[in-house]
Design an enzyme around this catalytic site. Structure first.
Site, PDB file in Angstrom:
ATOM      1  N   ASP A  79       0.830  -1.199   0.000  1.00  0.00           N
ATOM      2  CA  ASP A  79       0.000   0.000   0.000  1.00  0.00           C
ATOM      3  C   ASP A  79       0.871   1.258   0.000  1.00  0.00           C
ATOM      4  OD1 ASP A  79       0.795  -0.768   2.651  1.00  0.00           O
ATOM      5  OD2 ASP A  79      -0.485   0.823   3.430  1.00  0.00           O
ATOM      6  N   GLU A  80       0.278   2.345  -0.427  1.00  0.00           N
ATOM      7  CA  GLU A  80       0.859   3.691  -0.341  1.00  0.00           C
ATOM      8  C   GLU A  80       2.300   3.766  -0.839  1.00  0.00           C
ATOM      9  OE1 GLU A  80      -1.739   5.772   3.168  1.00  0.00           O
ATOM     10  OE2 GLU A  80       0.021   4.635   3.810  1.00  0.00           O
TER      11      GLU A  80
END
Length: 593
Positions: free
Chosen positions: A354-355
């Site tokens: 993620d991210e």
């Protein structure tokens, strides 16, 4: 006839634990109900003796009856002589049943207590498939019969269903001397196979005892997945035998590490409570803590996250991404993955993903040259996934990623790189819209919507020097919290994770998880931050948030939740109150309308 009977979802190998055995139990239960005549719902009377999560189907005829529990009460298993986890559960529940002496907040005046029948002497457990492992989709169904005379009987497809039934049985017992509801029949099974809670132990450390207490409370509420977000940019607390420097240098200290022995203890404790422990080692983003041991494999480590006039290097303070172009990255990471899969027997492995922030990668000269030669950030992530996913699959694991790896506008990979038979995606953004997007592509999905299931939201933000708090008016917006406002138990309870999906799409939703990111949480507030809000998700995923007529049942759920929260506190879980005690003693007087 009034029956607490919640309409089952269509059986599916992907999102339902119902099999031929549990369906046969349901048919048998319905036949019993038709033959028995007048029946009352346990939750539909004034009694405070109820069960959380509400069973799918429960019978307690009116007038409701109870008898004494024998001081020499026993629990025996008929065909599971050596199942260590069921044996541990039997021992635990027997001790609880004989010593709890629960005192309901509202005395159960609607229950007729009989002094003319013999005390209940025993509970007999029968399991159809004693060798079934605690994996995703295991059958957790059970049936429970507590007659007025003779032994009580708990029948389950697997040991894990038997553990669920033991919890239900324990909640039908109260008082001193100990009393037990009789002439009771329960058939029960979860709607969703994945009912989890995620805890982040990187940003702030949580001692092992606090993790065990959280798992214990999860078991009480028939939840079955402890998603352990172990590492992040802020610290690396897991001792990895083949890479000891990661914890030695990347943890907050030697007293804030999880040893292999700690992991083994947590995993065994989870199994004793019917809870799988799913490890997450987030990468390639959120890896700044790795740089303390291996600075050469991490880009933008220890840089200020929001450089003046430039692009953000991280989603929050704490920078660092693994470098996809450095071969040494994969030597270290594969050692970590191999050891983690050895420490955790769970067939799912969470790889994070993620991210991913392109600006972080762009601080590295090698990556700058790659991008200058017409390379892209997407290609960097593709290189990383191609170099790691096949290895994880070779270790006989199903891989879970956060949705970003596929849906992020900044950096993502195509679906061709994420085989649907091997990859599960966990959604956290944009509520129902992203769930719809994932299942429409055919991905099995775990729902953790930040709009409903993030327990850290509504507590402001942790960054300092923040002008958002210079406010002199009453309009404070979200109070600085990116995902505010605070997620109340009512909001969580009423969230329908398959809303707007077709029947076939809904089958791809495995279940859901609440999440506690720990920027502003540690062991001092763990219980009150998690409970009782997580109880709301536990029931909605187990038996739904509607009654047999399809009406939302949050009103009567409030009364049951008050009682159950109080009982959990007596069991050692520091769940915060949801109402004044006056409301509990004056049922209905605190309703909104």
């Amino acid at each position: 006839m009034v029956i607490t009977h919640l309409k089952p979802r269509p059986p599916s190998p992907l999102n339902s634990t119902n099999n031929a055995y549990s369906l046969a139990l349901l048919v048998l239960a319905l036949c019993i109900f038709i033959a028995q005549g007048n029946v009352h719902s346990a939750a539909g009377t004034t009694t405070s003796i109820t069960v959380w999560p509400q069973p799918r189907l429960i019978k307690w005829p009116s007038p409701q009856q109870a008898t004494l529990l024998s001081p020499s009460f026993t629990i025996t298993t008929t065909n599971v002589p050596s199942h260590i986890h069921l044996a541990a559960a039997v021992s635990r529940y027997l001790r609880l049943i004989l010593t709890e002496h629960h005192r309901p907040l509202v005395p159960p005046s609607a229950v007729n207590f009989s002094t003319h029948t013999l005390p209940l002497q025993s509970l007999i457990i029968t399991v159809a498939e004693p060798a079934a492992p605690l994996h995703h989709g295991v059958d957790e169904s059970y049936s429970l019969t507590i007659p007025a005379t003779g032994p009580a009987n708990l029948t389950a497809a697997t040991p894990w269903g038997a553990i669920r039934g033991l919890e239900t049985f324990s909640q039908l017992i109260w008082g001193n001397p100990t009393r037990v509801a009789v002439e009771v029949y329960v058939w029960d099974a979860p709607i969703f196979a994945h009912r989890g809670a995620m805890l982040d132990t990187s940003r702030n450390y949580f001692p092992v005892e606090d993790i065990l207490r959280m798992i214990s409370a999860m078991g009480m509420n028939k939840m079955n997945v402890f998603h352990w977000h172990i590492t992040d940019s802020h610290s690396f607390p897991l001792v990895v035998p083949s890479e000891p420097d990661l914890a030695d240098k990347g943890s907050y200290g030697s007293d804030m590490q999880y040893s292999p022995a700690d992991v083994g203890r947590i995993v065994r404790f989870g199994l004793d409570h019917g809870v799988r422990v799913l490890p997450e080692i987030d990468s390639p983003g959120h890896t700044g803590s790795w740089a303390l041991a291996y600075p050469d494999i991490v880009t933008c480590a220890n840089m200020f996250w929001m450089p003046p006039g430039g692009d953000a290097l991280a989603a929050e303070p704490g920078t660092g991404h693994l470098n996809p172009l450095n071969p040494r990255t994969y030597i270290v990471l594969k050692n970590v993955i191999k050891d983690v899969t050895s420490l955790f027997p769970e067939p799912f492995y969470h790889g994070g993903a993620d991210e991913v922030i392109p600006a972080c990668w762009k601080t590295d000269p090698t990556i700058q040259a790659f991008l200058a030669n017409n390379g892209t950030s997407n290609q960097l992530l593709e290189t990383f996934i191609n170099s790691t996913l096949p290895y994880i699959l070779s270790l006989n694991r199903t891989v879970v990623y956060w949705e970003d790896v596929f849906l992020s506008d900044q950096v993502h990979v195509p679906s061709t790189m994420l085989p649907k038979e091997n990859v599960i995606l966990q959604t956290w953004n944009n509520g129902h819209d992203n769930t719809k997007r994932l299942v429409s592509f055919g991905y099995r999905t775990i729902v953790s919507s930040a709009d409903f299931y993030y327990l850290d939201c509504g507590h402001g933000d942790f960054v300092g020097n923040d002008s958002r708090y210079v406010i002199q008016s009453g309009d404070q917006g979200h109070g600085g919290s990116w995902c505010g406002p605070y997620k109340t138990w009512q909001l969580i309870y009423n969230y329908d994770i398959t809303y707007g999906l077709s029947e076939d799409e809904a089958k791809l939703v495995l279940g859901g998880e609440v999440a506690l990111w720990s920027e502003q949480a540690d062991q001092t507030g763990l219980d009150s931050r998690v409970w009782p809000r997580t109880l709301a998700m536990a029931e909605s995923l187990w038996s739904g948030n509607r009654d047999k007529k399809g009406m939302r049942r949050y009103a009567e759920a409030t009364d049951r939740l008050n009682e159950w929260r109080y009982r959990m506190v007596r069991r050692g879980i520091g769940a915060e109150p949801i109402q004044p005690l006056w409301c509990v003693r004056n049922l209905g007087m605190c309703y909104y309308a």
